[in-house]
Structures are given as C-alpha cells and as structure tokens.
Write an enzyme that holds these catalytic residues in place. Structure first.
Site, PDB file in Angstrom:
ATOM      1  N   ASP A  97      84.879 -35.388  13.581  1.00  0.00           N
ATOM      2  CA  ASP A  97      84.173 -34.367  12.800  1.00  0.00           C
ATOM      3  C   ASP A  97      82.673 -34.453  13.028  1.00  0.00           C
ATOM      4  O   ASP A  97      81.997 -35.316  12.459  1.00  0.00           O
ATOM      5  CB  ASP A  97      84.499 -34.536  11.321  1.00  0.00           C
ATOM      6  N   ASP A 316      80.746 -27.408  15.318  1.00  0.00           N
ATOM      7  CA  ASP A 316      81.488 -28.324  14.460  1.00  0.00           C
ATOM      8  C   ASP A 316      82.896 -28.561  15.009  1.00  0.00           C
ATOM      9  O   ASP A 316      83.706 -27.636  15.054  1.00  0.00           O
ATOM     10  CB  ASP A 316      81.556 -27.739  13.045  1.00  0.00           C
TER      11      ASP A 316
END
Length: 448
Positions: A97, A316
C-alpha cells in the site's frame, strides 16, 4: 465464494542503503529474493478515511472509536505480499500500500506484552495466519511513555492512548475503508537468511475489518520505506484479465529496468494545513485524459489541489480502481457513454451503481464494451503517459455486468483523484524517494 488466486511475487533487494545494508553483512550485496504474492479477493466491511476522523474521540473504556462513518463501497482485489516477520520468522500476509503509512500485522495474542504472558501458546501456532508475539525473541511492545504515544500525534487518524496494560494503543483508517486497532510494537522483518531489518515500529492489530495486514509505503516517517531508509522501490502489476494471472515483481532498491522509465516529479503542497490534502501521499500532476485518441476538455486545475486540498492526484497501489473528482469524472463518463453508442445504450444498466461508486455499467463483457470505447490515456508532464488498453477501461463485476473502471471520488468519500492498481497493470511504477519522483514504464509483467 470467490476463488483465491495465488501467485508469486519476486522481491529483489539491491544495494539498499543504511540501515539494511549494514545489518548482518558489511558489504553491499545484490540479492534476488522471492516472496509469495496473492492477488487476493477481499471480503470485509469498510469505513472511510476522512478528515473528520481527526476530530473523533476514542472510548477510553474499550479503545473503540465512536461515530465512525461507514461506506458501502468494497474493494474486491488487493496486492498481497508474504513477509517473514519476527525471530524466528512467522510468515505474514500484508497488502502492498503506497497510500498509507503504518505497517501492521494481525496478532492472535490480546496481551501483546509477551513478558507478562505466562501461558505461552504452543509452537503449532507458527502455522496460524496471525502473528504470535510470544514466539518471537525480537518482539517488544511500546509503552505509554514512548514519544509516539501522544494524544496529538499527527501520524494517526485517531489519538493514540494507553490501554489497561500500559501499552500504546492505536487506531488507523484507510481510503478503502479498512479499520485496524491494536498496540504499537517493535519487530524485525527477515528478508533473507542473511538480511534482517532492525526492529521496526509496526502495529500489532487485534481488531480489524481486513483479513490481511498492511505494508505501508508512503512518505510518512513510520512507513516501511522511511524506517528502512530506502532510496527507491518499484513494482510491476500483472494483467489480471488473464485466466492464469502470472507473477508480479516488487523491487527494493535499484531496478535493472529503470533505463526505460520516464519520470514525473512529486508535487509539493502549497500548505500543510489543507484539510483535504494528504501530504504523505505520492502526489503527481495529471495534464489531461485522452479516450480513443480524443483529448477531453478537462481543466488542468481539476487534477491539482485547490486551497482546501481537493483535487490532489495520487498514485496508490492500495486502491483498486481509479477515482476522479466530479469535474474530471463527468467528462470521462460523458465521452465513454457517447463512444459506446446505440449498442451501449441498449446494454446500459440504468440505475445500477456498483458498490455505490461505479455508476456507468452495462450488460456484457468488459472486453466487448471496451472495444467500443477504445484506449484511455492519462497524460502527465514531460510527455509521460499511462496507457490503459481498451479491455481495461471496463471491469467485470459479476452477474453479467461490466462497469467503467473509474468511479466518482465523492461517492467514495474523498476529494482526490486516485490512480489505482487496476490501471497500473503491465506497468512498471517506481518511487524514487531520493529524487522525489515517480517513474513509469510499460512492460509485460509476466516476463519482467
């Protein structure tokens, strides 16, 4: 129940700077380390990370947050890396992440202070999917006196606090709605038989809506990349539309393919006090969007943060789909619908909104609808582009339905443009932390 698709990720550690390169070997080495990766279907409830959480208060009796706003949207897939954590190592699955800071793992021991735990669990617990602190000689919990355990700590969306064992308790939220709480701890990560990180600050989570932990890789001081002082890292997400999804690749340090990358500088915030701006995210400047060769009439300002921070554009790996602010999304939706034409209008599922955020959906396969629309391109400065093949403009969501793989960010509960991992398939993405830039390079990730 959806099948769990397991694949392997190659994690390559090349010439890491201090402290990793100076741990158990004094000379820098070039290593190729292989770790498992699963492109994993997710099945958990969600709450949103939103600036309002900064003002929420914890319940001092049970350390659970009050007034959490829930979202109806659920991500369906995530990039999951398996890492050996602790001494001796226990394999833990964590979501890669780049949009969050704190790395955390799921712990099966409510009392994370192993020194006070007299009833140690048996060695068979090593095979558990959760981490057992009592089996690791390098584990230690952070006490309430630690500097991180302050009520005004900006690294957490809710204030840290003391639990009944006088250990530092945290709560954390993510843009996909994942919620986690537990104790802050120190623990090592074994990258090979000869390479081990120093004790890193992690979350030892006892309550979470996610089945996996998180490997936080953003610019925050508690992220894995910051604590290990990485100069750069990169990954290549394989094409998930293939029947047998091939391996992905994740590099820590120099990537031998970087000669083909083209770079975009990180954008700096005009102010650190903008309520809708995440200063720790990898922020880039999109210049425009093309669909089927046509450049859409979207103002450049739609991809830049305004005075309140809305409009920030981030890359992301932890977000599945791409989300755009209303101005940009409206133009994309209009063009896609027009290109789908009469055939698309006949197949459109009017009134159907997938998970409350993807609201342009059709009956049919993603490849078929995508061919009507054509390729989509995200344009950046210096001529850098992310090209999305026609078959990835849409995504199959089940039940014979296919939806535009771009959603409205306001329906997600944020005011940002987010380029998710669905549109990073077959693409090298490198985060150069020294030169503060992100690089892109087209690739067949199954062969990289």
């Amino acid at each position: 129940m959806a099948l769990l698709l397991l694949h392997s990720l190659t994690l390559v550690l090349l010439s890491l700077i201090s402290p990793l390169s100076s741990l158990k070997t004094h000379q820098p080495q070039q290593l190729s380390l292989s770790f498992p990766l699963s492109l994993t279907p997710l099945n958990h409830s969600h709450v949103l990370k939103n600036p309002i959480f900064a003002s929420l208060q914890s319940n001092t009796n049970n350390n659970r947050p009050l007034g959490v706003v829930k979202s109806s949207f659920k991500y369906t897939m995530a990039l999951v890396v398996s890492l050996p954590i602790g001494t001796p190592p226990q394999t833990q699955q964590v979501v890669l992440d780049t949009g969050s800071q704190l790395s955390w793992i799921k712990c099966n021991n409510n009392n994370n202070n192993k020194d006070n735990n007299k009833n140690k669990q048996p060695l068979a617990e090593k095979t558990s999917s959760m981490f057992n602190p009592t089996l690791s000689s390098s584990f230690s919990a952070l006490p309430c006196t630690h500097p991180l355990c302050k009520p005004r700590n900006p690294d957490f969306t809710l204030p840290t606090s003391c639990d009944q064992n006088r250990l530092c308790h945290y709560s954390y939220f993510y843009a996909d709605g994942t919620y986690a709480e537990g104790n802050l701890v120190r623990e090592k990560i074994a990258l090979s038989n000869t390479q081990t990180t120093p004790p890193l600050i992690l979350g030892c989570t006892r309550d979470s809506s996610s089945a996996e932990g998180i490997l936080g890789m953003n610019l925050g001081r508690l992220s894995f990349s910051s604590q290990t002082r990485l100069s750069k890292f990169s990954y290549c997400v394989p094409d998930r539309t293939r029947r047998n999804i091939p391996a992905g690749i994740f590099f820590l340090g120099e990537n031998p393919n970087s000669g083909m990358f083209r770079y975009v500088d990180f954008l700096k915030p005009a102010s650190q006090r903008m309520p809708n701006f995440d200063p720790l995210a990898y922020t880039v400047g999109v210049e425009g969007i093309r669909i089927g060769g046509k450049r859409l009439s979207i103002s450049r300002t739609a991809f830049r943060a305004d005075r309140g921070g809305a409009g920030q554009t981030i890359v992301d790996s932890g977000t599945e789909y791409t989300f755009l602010v209303a101005e940009a999304y409206g133009k994309v939706r209009e063009e896609v619908a027009a290109r789908a034409g009469a055939r698309g209008r006949a197949a459109e599922k009017r009134g159907f909104v997938y998970e409350g955020a993807l609201d342009l959906c059709y009956v049919g396969r993603a490849e078929e609808i995508g061919r009507l629309v054509g390729e989509m391109v995200f344009e950046f400065e210096n001529g850098v582009e992310i090209r999305v093949a026609a078959e990835r403009v849409f995504t199959d969501v089940g039940g014979g339905a296919t939806c535009l793989s771009i959603g409205r960010s306001d329906l997600l509960g944020v005011e940002s443009n987010i380029i998710g991992n669905f549109h990073q398939q077959n693409l090298w993405v490198e985060f150069d932390l020294v030169n503060r830039r992100v690089g892109f390079g087209e690739a067949d990730c199954s062969r990289s």
